[in-house]
Write a protein that holds these residues in place. Structure first.
Motif, PDB file in Angstrom:
ATOM      1  N   GLN B   6       0.867  -1.174   0.000  1.00  0.00           N
ATOM      2  CA  GLN B   6       0.000   0.000   0.000  1.00  0.00           C
ATOM      3  C   GLN B   6       0.900   1.220   0.000  1.00  0.00           C
ATOM      4  N   HIS B   7       0.667   2.109  -0.947  1.00  0.00           N
ATOM      5  CA  HIS B   7       1.655   3.147  -1.233  1.00  0.00           C
ATOM      6  C   HIS B   7       1.721   4.243  -0.187  1.00  0.00           C
ATOM      7  N   GLY B  22      -3.711   3.479  -3.165  1.00  0.00           N
ATOM      8  CA  GLY B  22      -3.100   2.478  -4.036  1.00  0.00           C
ATOM      9  C   GLY B  22      -2.854   1.156  -3.334  1.00  0.00           C
ATOM     10  N   CYS B  23      -3.002   0.075  -4.092  1.00  0.00           N
ATOM     11  CA  CYS B  23      -2.686  -1.264  -3.604  1.00  0.00           C
ATOM     12  C   CYS B  23      -2.122  -2.062  -4.774  1.00  0.00           C
ATOM     13  N   ASN B  24      -0.932  -2.586  -4.598  1.00  0.00           N
ATOM     14  CA  ASN B  24      -0.331  -3.474  -5.584  1.00  0.00           C
ATOM     15  C   ASN B  24       0.045  -4.780  -4.911  1.00  0.00           C
ATOM     16  N   LYS B  71      -1.564  -4.626 -14.188  1.00  0.00           N
ATOM     17  CA  LYS B  71      -0.756  -3.820 -13.266  1.00  0.00           C
ATOM     18  C   LYS B  71      -0.712  -4.415 -11.864  1.00  0.00           C
ATOM     19  N   SER B  73      -2.919  -4.385  -9.673  1.00  0.00           N
ATOM     20  CA  SER B  73      -3.355  -3.331  -8.769  1.00  0.00           C
ATOM     21  C   SER B  73      -4.839  -3.446  -8.452  1.00  0.00           C
ATOM     22  N   ASN B  75      -6.860  -0.505  -6.721  1.00  0.00           N
ATOM     23  CA  ASN B  75      -6.903   0.786  -6.038  1.00  0.00           C
ATOM     24  C   ASN B  75      -8.306   1.131  -5.573  1.00  0.00           C
ATOM     25  N   CYS B  91      -5.730  -3.216   2.340  1.00  0.00           N
ATOM     26  CA  CYS B  91      -5.904  -4.040   1.152  1.00  0.00           C
ATOM     27  C   CYS B  91      -5.486  -5.460   1.510  1.00  0.00           C
TER      28      CYS B  91
END
Lengths: 114, 111
Positions: B6-7, B22-24, B71, B73, B75, B91
């Motif tokens: 999580q950014h 954001g979540c990747n 991606k 991701s 989000n 997330c």
């Protein structure tokens, strides 16, 4: 419906003592999880049960932590002996069978090890 | 190994501002994706989830999230935040019988 119950809510112990936490999941939920949440971090899975059996305990420090789920319902998590770094909130969650199902969380037990 | 990033750890917004968290994740197989929220003094609870179908999912309280597979991701968005959205947002990614949570984003909305 009743939610996930946990006790105690708070516990303060000294290092090298032992402690046990109890969890009663939502009725009918086959899967039960124990998480450790250290301040400032996300929940970290310690152990996952499916009915009576363990699905994943790869992150459980087995030299000091143990958990059981008797009769596929209630569960206890024990720490013996506790270390300072075990200070955290211990969360119990339950879900219906299957990864797409949401987890329902209890209020957690806040453990402080002095 | 599975991981979730999580950014932003802390976000401060004024009411009516738009939100995107954001979540990747990294995982090679099929995943189920979740956003959980913890309001002050309350339990973690589900905000929304994705497991198949339309990659744009809607949750409670006007939140939505978009799964972009290319991606990795997922989000979280809300067009206009309210003071009551002040909370911590997590997330989570479930795959291979394992659920991993991100470190969380603490959102504070100024009235």
């Amino acid at each position: 419906e009743a939610g996930v119950a946990q006790s105690p809510r708070y516990k303060i112990i000294e290092k090298r003592q032992s402690v046990a936490f109890w969890c009663n999941p939502i009725s009918g939920h086959a899967t039960l999880y124990w998480y450790q949440q250290i301040l400032g971090q996300g929940p970290k899975l310690l152990i996952q049960f499916q009915n009576n059996g363990v699905v994943d305990d790869s992150q459980l420090p087995k030299d000091r932590f143990s958990a059981e789920r008797l009769k596929g319902v209630d569960s206890t998590l024990k720490i013996q002996p506790a270390k300072l770094e075990d200070s955290a909130v211990y969360l119990c969650a339950s879900s219906l069978l299957g990864e797409s199902n949401e987890q329902f969380f209890g209020p957690g037990t806040r453990l402080t090890v002095l | 190994a599975q991981s979730v990033s999580q950014h932003n750890h802390h976000v401060i917004l004024s009411e009516a501002a738009s939100l995107e968290l954001g979540c990747n994740y990294s995982y090679g197989g099929t995943v189920n994706l979740f956003w959980y929220v913890q309001y002050p003094g309350q339990h973690l609870q589900l905000l929304l989830k994705y497991f198949s179908g339309d990659p744009l999912v809607k949750g409670i309280k006007g939140f939505e999230a978009e799964f972009i597979k290319s991606k990795f991701s997922f989000n979280l968005r809300k067009p206009s935040v309210q003071w009551s959205d002040t909370a911590e947002y997590f997330c989570a990614v479930a795959g291979g019988f394992k659920t991993i949570f991100g470190a969380g984003t603490r959102l504070f909305v100024k009235a």
